[in-house]
Design a protein around this motif. Structure first.
Motif, short mmCIF file in Angstrom:
data_model
loop_
_atom_site.label_atom_id
_atom_site.label_comp_id
_atom_site.label_asym_id
_atom_site.label_seq_id
_atom_site.Cartn_x
_atom_site.Cartn_y
_atom_site.Cartn_z
N TYR A 61 0.85 -1.19 0.00
CA TYR A 61 0.00 0.00 0.00
C TYR A 61 0.89 1.25 0.00
N PRO A 62 0.36 2.42 -0.32
CA PRO A 62 1.10 3.67 -0.06
C PRO A 62 1.34 3.81 1.45
N LEU A 63 2.57 4.13 1.83
CA LEU A 63 2.94 4.03 3.25
C LEU A 63 3.49 5.33 3.83
N THR A 64 3.30 6.44 3.13
CA THR A 64 3.87 7.71 3.60
C THR A 64 3.38 8.07 4.99
N ASP A 65 2.09 7.91 5.25
CA ASP A 65 1.54 8.30 6.54
C ASP A 65 2.09 7.45 7.67
N GLU A 66 2.18 6.15 7.44
CA GLU A 66 2.70 5.26 8.47
C GLU A 66 4.18 5.52 8.76
N VAL A 67 4.95 5.84 7.72
CA VAL A 67 6.37 6.13 7.93
C VAL A 67 6.53 7.39 8.77
N ALA A 68 5.73 8.42 8.48
CA ALA A 68 5.81 9.65 9.26
C ALA A 68 5.51 9.39 10.73
N GLN A 69 4.51 8.57 11.00
CA GLN A 69 4.17 8.25 12.38
C GLN A 69 5.26 7.40 13.04
N THR A 70 5.90 6.55 12.26
CA THR A 70 7.01 5.74 12.80
C THR A 70 8.13 6.62 13.29
N TRP A 71 8.50 7.62 12.50
CA TRP A 71 9.56 8.53 12.93
C TRP A 71 9.21 9.20 14.24
N GLY A 72 7.97 9.70 14.34
CA GLY A 72 7.56 10.37 15.58
C GLY A 72 7.59 9.44 16.77
N ALA A 73 7.04 8.23 16.61
CA ALA A 73 6.99 7.29 17.73
C ALA A 73 8.38 6.81 18.12
N ALA A 74 9.23 6.58 17.12
CA ALA A 74 10.57 6.06 17.42
C ALA A 74 11.45 7.11 18.09
N ILE A 75 11.39 8.34 17.59
CA ILE A 75 12.21 9.40 18.18
C ILE A 75 11.76 9.72 19.60
N ALA A 76 10.44 9.75 19.81
CA ALA A 76 9.91 10.06 21.13
C ALA A 76 9.91 8.86 22.07
N ARG A 77 10.11 7.65 21.49
CA ARG A 77 9.99 6.42 22.28
C ARG A 77 8.64 6.38 23.00
N SER A 78 7.61 6.76 22.26
CA SER A 78 6.28 6.89 22.85
C SER A 78 5.25 6.81 21.73
N TRP A 79 4.02 6.41 22.10
CA TRP A 79 2.91 6.39 21.16
C TRP A 79 2.15 7.72 21.16
N VAL A 80 2.58 8.66 21.99
CA VAL A 80 1.90 9.95 22.06
C VAL A 80 1.91 10.68 20.71
N PRO A 81 3.04 10.72 19.96
CA PRO A 81 3.00 11.41 18.66
C PRO A 81 1.95 10.84 17.71
N ILE A 82 1.69 9.54 17.80
CA ILE A 82 0.67 8.94 16.94
C ILE A 82 -0.72 9.43 17.34
N ALA A 83 -0.93 9.58 18.66
CA ALA A 83 -2.22 10.08 19.13
C ALA A 83 -2.45 11.53 18.70
N LEU A 84 -1.37 12.28 18.52
CA LEU A 84 -1.48 13.68 18.15
C LEU A 84 -1.53 13.89 16.63
N TRP A 85 -1.17 12.88 15.85
CA TRP A 85 -0.98 13.05 14.40
C TRP A 85 -2.27 13.45 13.70
N ASN A 86 -3.32 12.65 13.81
CA ASN A 86 -4.55 12.96 13.09
C ASN A 86 -5.25 14.21 13.62
N PRO A 87 -5.29 14.45 14.93
CA PRO A 87 -5.86 15.73 15.38
C PRO A 87 -5.12 16.94 14.81
N THR A 88 -3.78 16.83 14.71
CA THR A 88 -3.02 17.94 14.12
C THR A 88 -3.38 18.13 12.66
N LEU A 89 -3.53 17.01 11.93
CA LEU A 89 -3.87 17.11 10.52
C LEU A 89 -5.30 17.60 10.32
#
Length: 266
Positions: A61-89
């Motif tokens: 599948y197209p994976l741009t969105d998932e890759v962006a969330q991976t960077w946020g979660a991996a750098i923060a070592r947290s799932w919080v960036p994923i929770a913030l991603w769609n509300p921000t968008l």
């Protein structure tokens, strides 16, 4: 308008706080969105193909969105960036729509009603609390449209419009025709003023391919068709058999489609 902006900001903060306390797992999130992010954090190769299902090759599948969330979660070592991603968008979507409607000379009250109508669609509200791709794709599409429309006054806006188109198409295949139509409109509005922008436009095109086109190029290389597994080419690999089982359209079986779903459609 300051009161409205303040109330909207307070609502967003409260909504995000609620989401962090009450996370959600939807079907697609549990099947491949979250597993892809977790798998890439584990193997250190965001965007690599993971075998998550024997029915559907989600890794193609197209994976741009998932890759962006991976960077946020991996750098923060947290799932919080994923929770913030769609509300921000969703906020990005609202701002882009507002700019688009105001550029079309829609009155403030009408523009506010239009933006409010879109951002409160059940499809989008349901995706605020889990990483689905419809909301991000629509947000990037709105950015493409707003920037392309503004290119008539400022041709340089076509540069970020190209990158936004790459993000939209890299998030969801169905964004492609709309993104290309918006870009064509922008090119038409800015015709005769593009020669000085040849360099930046070329760089923006390369960036768009990098953020959104690699998945399609990989599918061509591996399976002979950019839109595989959704469609196939005579010279490429056949589609996965499971996808043919769920291809029935509304016109094929209208009563069965509506059965048990009337409340949702209403």
């Amino acid at each position: 308008w300051r009161t409205v902006a303040g109330a909207a900001t307070g609502f967003c903060v409260a909504w995000i706080a609620w989401q962090l306390v009450h996370p959600s797992l939807g079907f697609d999130s549990a099947v491949y969105h979250y597993p892809e992010i977790a798998g890439w954090i584990a193997n250190g190769r965001p965007g690599s193909i993971l075998e998550l299902s024997y029915d559907i090759p989600y890794g193609n599948y197209p994976l741009t969105d998932e890759v962006a969330q991976t960077w946020g979660a991996a750098i923060a070592r947290s799932w919080v960036p994923i929770a913030l991603w769609n509300p921000t968008l969703l906020i990005v979507l609202a701002v882009a729509l507002w700019q688009l409607l105001r550029d079309l000379r829609v009155a403030r009250a009408g523009a506010a009603l239009g933006v409010g109508t879109v951002v409160t669609l059940p499809l989008l509200v349901r995706q605020l609390n889990e990483p689905q791709t419809d909301l991000p794709a629509l947000a990037w599409l709105a950015c493409v449209a707003a920037l392309a429309l503004g290119a008539g006054r400022r041709p340089g806006l076509l540069v970020p419009a190209l990158v936004a188109a790459g993000l939209a198409i890299g998030t969801k295949t169905t964004a492609a025709p709309l993104a290309l139509a918006a870009l064509a409109t922008g090119l038409l509005l800015a015709r005769g003023k593009l020669r000085p922008l040849a360099g930046p436009l070329a760089l923006a095109t390369a960036a768009a391919v990098a953020v959104g086109g690699l998945w399609y190029a990989r599918n061509v290389w591996q399976h002979g068709w950019p839109l595989w597994p959704f469609t196939e080419a005579p010279w490429g690999d056949p589609r996965p058999p499971f996808l043919a089982l769920i291809e029935t359209t509304f016109l094929d079986r209208p009563i069965a489609t509506l059965d048990g779903q009337l409340d949702d459609y209403a």
